[in-house]
Design a protein around this motif. Structure first.
Motif, short mmCIF file in Angstrom:
data_model
loop_
_atom_site.label_atom_id
_atom_site.label_comp_id
_atom_site.label_asym_id
_atom_site.label_seq_id
_atom_site.Cartn_x
_atom_site.Cartn_y
_atom_site.Cartn_z
N ALA A 453 0.97 -1.30 0.02
CA ALA A 453 0.20 0.13 -0.12
C ALA A 453 0.89 1.10 0.10
CB ALA A 453 -1.00 -0.15 1.23
N ILE A 454 0.24 2.39 -0.74
CA ILE A 454 1.24 3.53 -0.79
C ILE A 454 0.51 4.56 -0.98
CG2 ILE A 454 1.38 3.59 -3.31
CD1 ILE A 454 4.32 4.18 -2.97
N ALA A 455 1.02 5.66 -0.41
CA ALA A 455 0.23 7.17 -0.47
C ALA A 455 1.22 8.02 -0.30
CB ALA A 455 -1.06 7.31 0.65
N GLY A 456 1.05 9.37 -0.93
CA GLY A 456 2.07 10.49 -0.89
C GLY A 456 2.06 11.61 -1.66
N LYS A 457 2.36 12.70 -1.10
CA LYS A 457 2.33 13.89 -1.77
C LYS A 457 3.46 14.87 -1.25
CE LYS A 457 -1.10 17.97 -2.76
NZ LYS A 457 -1.09 17.41 -4.28
N GLY A 458 4.18 15.48 -2.49
CA GLY A 458 5.11 16.46 -2.14
C GLY A 458 6.35 15.64 -1.80
N ARG A 459 7.01 15.96 -0.59
CA ARG A 459 8.50 15.48 -0.35
C ARG A 459 8.29 14.03 0.15
NH1 ARG A 459 12.04 19.50 2.80
NH2 ARG A 459 13.43 17.66 2.80
N HIS A 460 7.27 13.59 0.53
CA HIS A 460 7.19 12.00 1.17
C HIS A 460 6.00 11.41 0.98
CE1 HIS A 460 9.29 15.01 4.06
NE2 HIS A 460 10.04 13.78 4.55
N VAL A 461 6.39 10.08 0.82
CA VAL A 461 5.50 9.03 0.73
C VAL A 461 5.41 7.91 1.72
CG1 VAL A 461 5.80 9.09 -1.95
CG2 VAL A 461 7.11 7.54 -0.57
N TYR A 462 4.51 7.41 1.66
CA TYR A 462 4.37 6.37 2.86
C TYR A 462 3.86 5.08 2.24
CZ TYR A 462 4.44 10.90 5.28
OH TYR A 462 4.76 12.10 5.73
N LEU A 463 4.63 3.92 2.82
CA LEU A 463 4.36 2.72 2.61
C LEU A 463 4.03 1.64 3.81
CD1 LEU A 463 7.88 1.95 0.94
CD2 LEU A 463 5.84 2.47 -0.26
N GLY A 464 2.73 0.95 3.38
CA GLY A 464 2.45 0.02 4.24
C GLY A 464 2.56 -1.34 3.79
N THR A 465 2.57 -2.49 4.70
CA THR A 465 2.91 -3.74 4.57
C THR A 465 1.74 -4.52 5.13
OG1 THR A 465 4.17 -4.00 6.59
CG2 THR A 465 5.34 -3.40 4.59
N ALA A 466 1.49 -5.72 4.63
CA ALA A 466 0.63 -6.64 5.05
C ALA A 466 0.79 -8.08 5.19
CB ALA A 466 -0.74 -6.53 4.20
N THR A 467 2.24 -8.25 5.06
CA THR A 467 2.90 -9.39 5.09
C THR A 467 3.99 -9.56 6.26
OG1 THR A 467 2.62 -9.58 2.73
CG2 THR A 467 4.10 -11.22 3.88
N ASN A 468 3.75 -10.70 7.04
CA ASN A 468 4.95 -10.70 7.95
C ASN A 468 4.63 -9.72 8.82
OD1 ASN A 468 5.74 -13.35 6.80
ND2 ASN A 468 7.57 -12.60 5.88
N GLY A 469 3.54 -9.38 9.25
CA GLY A 469 3.21 -8.15 10.36
C GLY A 469 3.33 -6.92 9.57
N GLY A 470 2.31 -5.99 10.05
CA GLY A 470 2.10 -4.60 9.22
C GLY A 470 3.06 -3.57 9.70
N SER A 471 3.10 -2.62 8.97
CA SER A 471 4.21 -1.55 9.28
C SER A 471 3.62 -0.39 8.24
CB SER A 471 5.60 -1.94 8.89
OG SER A 471 5.94 -2.18 7.69
N VAL A 472 4.05 0.82 8.93
CA VAL A 472 3.97 2.04 8.14
C VAL A 472 5.27 2.93 7.96
CG1 VAL A 472 2.85 4.42 7.98
CG2 VAL A 472 1.48 2.41 8.52
N THR A 473 5.80 3.20 7.05
CA THR A 473 7.03 3.82 6.67
C THR A 473 6.94 4.97 5.91
OG1 THR A 473 8.08 1.45 6.75
CG2 THR A 473 9.44 3.38 5.55
#
Length: 654
Positions: A453-473
């Motif tokens: 999963a991904i979202a972003g605008k400007g200088r930063h984007v954000y990644l999400g995971t759904a495998t082997n535990g979730g995370s937001v980066t």
């Protein structure tokens, strides 16, 4: 005279029926005009066009090759093999299910289809103009009370054989080609590849256990085939099986040559060779087999001993999905949206005669409009570009990643201006320049395995995971050539979808494991991307949330939960409050926000829900689909794009 009069009436009825059917863009079979439900469905589907989807086995007939994808058939003119051209397609006549196979006889093309694993049928196209197939019967009536699951079809003389994994082999008489009549059911299993030669029908299919099922039928009595061979072969050694009666070749971790005894019984392994890599598919032409793997095309002599005798370059050989052969020519359709023609007649190594880009995509995931160009996220390779009006391919971006489908699984895309950020599950983040949409080029990349999963605008984007535990980066992309991770936080649920609104990042989430914490909506403050903090959460009657849509003013979140559509007031992001609910069960779990309405995918349909009064959402429209929707996106021009995986992409004019 009675029989003659009846025949005249029948013929007159048939022609009048065809004239009536020609007046609508979506046609579903004879005798259905009296059904109010079907009339409504026809009216609804009239504004739906379809592109791409699951790739079936190509069919060569005369100067044309017919390629089934999703719910449509595409006709390619090969009168000049080195420069094939698109002649026509059935995009405006999508079938109610995903095509599993096609076969032809006379001036008719027959297609089997499935919908949702519980509905199946047999459609008929006219080939009076061979470059422009026209649907004349969608096959909704070609069902019985018992479950059907037609996986393949084949034709021999006046008989059509439907291989039904639930019922067996259903034999149809084609004495009247417009009215195939089921006359018998004989024992038989599922089939993906079917061939007929020497009074035999031979089939192969992958089983649920991962084996490859080989079947041979004695077809000396065409109206009563009899199974004489049924053998489960090792599915790793024989990932795909192809035939040149009485021989069969298995392509996999080995190249295996089998002899199929005409009297039946187990196949005899005559020879085997190790290719040194996995071969994902192949075809047989003359006394050679052609295998497709990550390194390209390898050529194998079928004169014992089996041995490699040549090779050819083809960058997308690893994605070979289906093949067909006619004389010295072999066609390969790939999950990277290419139809390639090989000439095997002149040298030990085949000559790549031509490659064309197919329409839509075998597994299109998302879309964006840049100027008048569509940019489509393609699961197995990256991006394709197409004209917005007719989806004609204009360019593509093949990511430089390992030639394995899991490494190239692009699952989400965020577009900001003329830059696209791609989430590749097997790799991470890839940044693509869209300054020229028809020629996307990579700007940079960042390893971040399992990003989905991904979202972003400007200088930063954000990644999400759904495998082997979730995370937001959070990732700083101010220098796209060198993306930098600013923060990463673990999440005790899977992150299914992300959407950014100002300084707040909204996530639809699901349990990471059975019995684990419930999903729902999670709200993160990303005002400082170097210090992500979770500030709010909503889980009421929403253990599994799969999609979300945030209103333009960022005060309302529409959350797709397994129980239905939850409408949440997030004016205070730390305390989401439900203000409305619309029940919508089913396995389809995607939504999109329209103008005063929300589109909700459920059980193979799209429901348009009026949310102008969020406390009392009401149903406005319902649209039928050939497969489950995985993502929805409202596009300019009052269009809804529906991404269905095997069902392809459908565009609904609103």
């Amino acid at each position: 005279m009675t029989r003659l009069s009846a025949r005249v009436r029948q013929t007159a009825f048939r022609y009048s029926r065809q004239i009536a059917l020609a007046l609508t863009l979506a046609i579903f079979g004879a005798g259905l005009a009296h059904s109010q439900d079907l009339v409504q469905e026809l009216a609804t589907r009239a504004n739906q066009t379809a592109y791409g989807g699951r790739i079936g086995v190509p069919l060569k007939r005369g100067d044309f090759v017919y390629l089934p994808t999703g719910s449509t058939v595409t006709a390619w003119d090969y009168r000049t093999p080195e420069a094939p051209r698109l002649a026509g397609d059935t995009r405006r006549q999508p079938l109610p299910g995903v095509i599993t196979a096609i076969a032809s006889r006379g001036r008719y093309l027959y297609a089997s289809w499935q919908r949702g694993g519980s509905s199946s049928g047999l459609a008929i196209y006219s080939l009076l103009d061979p470059g422009r197939p026209r649907l004349i019967d969608g096959g909704l009536l070609r069902k019985s009370a018992s479950p059907e699951n037609i996986t393949a079809i084949s034709i021999d003389g006046d008989f059509l054989y439907a291989f039904d994994s639930e019922r067996g082999v259903v034999v149809h008489s084609l004495a009247d080609p417009l009215y195939p009549r089921a006359i018998r059911v004989v024992e038989g299993g599922p089939a993906d590849v079917v061939g007929i030669a020497g009074g035999r029908i031979f089939t192969s299919a992958r089983t649920w256990l991962g084996d490859t099922l080989l079947q041979v039928f004695d077809n000396s009595r065409k109206n009563f085939p009899k199974k004489v061979t049924s053998e489960n072969l090792d599915g790793f050694e024989n990932f795909r099986l192809q035939f040149a009666w009485p021989l069969a070749v298995g392509f996999g971790l080995s190249v295996n040559l089998y002899y199929l005894p005409p009297w039946g019984g187990a196949p005899l392994l005559w020879g085997s060779a190790a290719p040194g890599e996995a071969l994902f598919n192949g075809f047989i032409a003359g006394d050679k087999a052609y295998g497709f793997g990550a390194s390209g095309v390898s050529v194998w002599s079928l004169r014992l001993p089996v041995r490699r005798v040549g090779r050819a370059d083809f960058a997308n050989a690893f994605a070979a999905e289906t093949t067909t052969v006619k004389g010295q020519f072999g066609w390969v359709a790939t999950t990277t949206d290419q139809l390639a023609l090989f000439d095997t007649g002149k040298t030990a190594s085949p000559r790549l005669a031509s490659v064309v880009d197919t329409l839509g995509g075998a597994d299109v995931m998302d879309a964006a409009l840049i100027d008048r160009s569509l940019v489509l996220l393609q699961n197995v390779y990256g991006l394709s570009a197409a004209n917005d009006d007719d989806f004609t391919p204009t360019g593509r971006f093949d990511a430089d990643l390992p030639k394995a489908k899991q490494a190239r699984a692009f699952e989400d895309m965020a577009v900001d201006g003329r830059r696209a950020y791609l989430a590749a599950w097997g790799y991470g983040l890839i940044v693509v320049d869209l300054s020229n949409p028809s020629s996307p080029r990579e700007l940079g990349r960042l390893p971040a395995e399992f990003s989905s999963a991904i979202a972003g605008k400007g200088r930063h984007v954000y990644l999400g995971t759904a495998t082997n535990g979730g995370s937001v980066t959070s990732v700083d992309v101010s220098n796209p050539a060198r993306p930098v991770v600013r923060d990463a936080v673990p999440v005790d649920t899977r992150v299914e979808r992300l959407q950014l609104a100002g300084r707040f990042l909204f996530a639809a989430s699901a349990p990471d494991a059975a019995g684990g914490p419930p999903g729902g909506l999670r709200v993160f403050d990303v005002g400082n991307p170097s210090q992500i903090s979770e500030i709010g959460r909503y889980t009421d009657d929403c253990e599994f949330a799969s999609d979300l849509a945030v209103s333009d003013d960022a005060r309302t979140v529409h959350l797709r939960c397994s129980s239905g559509l939850h409408i949440l007031d997030v004016s205070q992001p730390s305390r989401p409050v439900r203000i409305g609910f619309y029940a919508a069960a089913g396995v389809d779990r995607a939504i999109a926000l329209g103008s005063g309405s929300v589109f909700v995918a459920t059980d193979g349909t799209i429901e348009e829900v009026d949310v102008r009064n969020p406390r009392r959402p009401t149903l406005l429209n319902r649209y039928q689909l050939p497969a489950e929707a995985r993502r929805l996106r409202v596009m300019p021009g009052r269009r809804l794009f529906v991404f269905m995986g095997t069902g392809g992409l459908q565009v609904i004019k609103l």
